[in-house]
Design an enzyme around this catalytic site. Structure first.
Site, PDB file in Angstrom:
ATOM      1  N   CYS A   1      23.603  36.412  42.206  1.00 34.29           N
ATOM      2  CA  CYS A   1      22.703  35.616  41.373  1.00 34.29           C
ATOM      3  C   CYS A   1      22.586  36.362  40.055  1.00 34.29           C
ATOM      4  CB  CYS A   1      21.341  35.454  42.030  1.00 34.29           C
ATOM      5  SG  CYS A   1      20.100  34.742  40.920  1.00 34.29           S
TER       6      CYS A   1
ATOM      7  N   CYS B   1      18.730  36.117  38.427  1.00 34.61           N
ATOM      8  CA  CYS B   1      17.591  36.830  39.027  1.00 34.61           C
ATOM      9  C   CYS B   1      18.076  37.477  40.316  1.00 34.61           C
ATOM     10  CB  CYS B   1      16.377  35.919  39.215  1.00 34.61           C
ATOM     11  SG  CYS B   1      16.673  34.314  39.970  1.00 34.61           S
TER      12      CYS B   1
ATOM     13  N   CYS C   1      18.429  35.344  43.634  1.00 32.64           N
ATOM     14  CA  CYS C   1      18.414  34.339  44.700  1.00 32.64           C
ATOM     15  C   CYS C   1      19.284  34.819  45.855  1.00 32.64           C
ATOM     16  CB  CYS C   1      18.949  33.015  44.177  1.00 32.64           C
ATOM     17  SG  CYS C   1      17.923  32.334  42.862  1.00 32.64           S
TER      18      CYS C   1
END
Lengths: 200, 103, 97
Positions: free
Chosen positions: A103, A106, A108
């Site tokens: 990700c 961020c 995820c």
């Protein structure tokens, strides 16, 4: 308190947490008991859950088909709590295609079936390099793909959470489901490593 | 020469600053602090008080230098606090009072 | 629901070459490296509320979400031929190519 200018950047995280937790408890939004229960629930999710799904998919073609079309339902069939979790997608490795999950925006991560994301998954280096230098990154885990295997890097940017269904090692042909589940690691289900039979 | 895109500082795919950095593959077990922040975030989400998108937006609004200094869950508590203040779930005066009392 | 899939699996799409982060407070889930790039829709993932609005607690429109596949070396001008990038992208960021 008129004129107070609170500078959040000057308050250490731990102190901020204690203050916010006290306020949320006082307002009946999150009691210490609710927080303790939530932590316990979160701790229950671990890579062992995802490994059970992989092992079942390796021995049961029907389950495998369901897992690839609807990961959430497949997890629920094994009793893994998915309520409130984002939809789970499962991507299948083949002899000439390897998946790697990242990700870049961020962190995820398929938490419902793998637990807390590992530190490295959240690191700037992993997030930056996975999409640009996936083979160099795999090499740091000692993972070398067979010649001719393509990499498909999956950037988990939105509402789904993704895990990899890796290839079953040939040496495990006679293994039962429990033994297979014990073989599968979180790194295998993110695609930085391949399931490996110890001592081979 | 490839020009660096005007990307936001959290949008790290391919970022030149990290491209030569080795991955720290050591296991870091979540601390009590980490777990509590995480749990409160989940409760706020489940109760419809704050979405995960608001959490992320708040994290992205932390100035770049700080973003890279703070630990993962320090960013979260910062964003959660900012969101709760912005939404009026808690007030700045209340927060200041609790912080002062604990000092 | 308004967000039924408008882009067919297999169709070629271009990601808008747009940089809202240069214009103020935003929350964007389209990574910088695919902006302006062309890829192929491989999967419609369903309809979801727009995170760009959710992030500010605004009423969110419903958007179709697609899995779009890109050739990795074309994006970075380095890498291994045949390697690919698979990215979830909301319909609002895609136009037929």
């Amino acid at each position: 308190m008129a004129g107070t200018v609170l500078r959040l950047e000057e308050v250490a995280g731990e102190r901020l947490l204690r203050a916010v937790a006290a306020l949320l408890a006082a307002k009946g939004i999150a009691s210490p008991t609710e927080i303790t229960e939530q932590i316990a629930m979160t701790d229950n999710a671990s890579p062992a859950q995802g490994a059970r799904m992989v092992a079942r998919a390796w021995v049961d073609p029907q389950f495998r088909a369901l897992m690839l079309s609807d990961g959430t339902r497949a997890a629920e069939m094994l009793g893994i709590p998915m309520r409130g979790a984002p939809p789970l997608g499962v991507l299948e490795d083949t002899p000439d295609l390897h998946h790697l999950i990242v990700c870049t925006l961020c962190s995820c991560y398929p938490r419902a079936v793998l637990g807390y994301p590992p530190f490295w998954y959240k690191s700037g280096a992993y997030r930056a390099r996975a999409v640009r230098d996936p083979r160099g990154l795999l090499a740091e885990w000692g993972t070398v793909l067979d010649p001719g295997v393509r990499i498909r890097v999956v950037d988990s940017t939105a509402d789904y959470r993704w895990m990899v269904l890796p290839l079953r090692p040939a040496e495990t042909a006679k293994w039962n489901e429990d033994r297979l589940a014990a073989l599968v690691r979180e790194t295998d289900m993110i695609g930085v490593t391949l399931p490996r039979v110890a001592g081979d | 020469m490839e020009l660096e895109a005007p990307r936001a500082h959290h949008d790290l795919g391919g970022a030149g600053t990290y491209i030569c950095q080795e991955i720290d593959r050591a296991a870091h077990t979540p601390t009590d602090f980490d777990k509590e922040v995480d749990a409160i975030r989940q409760i706020l989400g489940a109760k419809g008080i704050m979405t995960v998108d608001e959490l992320r937006r708040g994290i992205e609004e932390i100035p770049e230098a700080e973003y890279h200094q703070l630990s993962y869950y320090e960013r979260w508590i910062r964003s959660m606090t900012a969101n709760l203040l912005e939404k009026g779930v808690i007030s700045e005066a209340e927060l200041a009072a609790v912080l002062a009392a604990a000092a | 629901m308004s967000g039924s899939p408008q882009l067919a699996v297999g169709s070629r799409v271009r990601v808008r070459d747009d940089w809202p982060e240069t214009r103020g407070r935003v929350h964007i889930r389209t990574p910088h490296y695919v902006r302006g790039r062309t890829g192929t829709v491989v999967r419609c993932l369903g309809d979801f509320p727009d995170p760009e609005q959710l992030a500010f607690a605004r009423p969110a429109r419903i958007l179709p979400l697609y899995h779009v596949l890109f050739e990795q070396p074309q994006i970075w001008l380095e890498g291994c031929a045949g390697d690919q990038l698979l990215v979830e992208i909301y319909g609002s960021w895609l136009e037929p190519s």
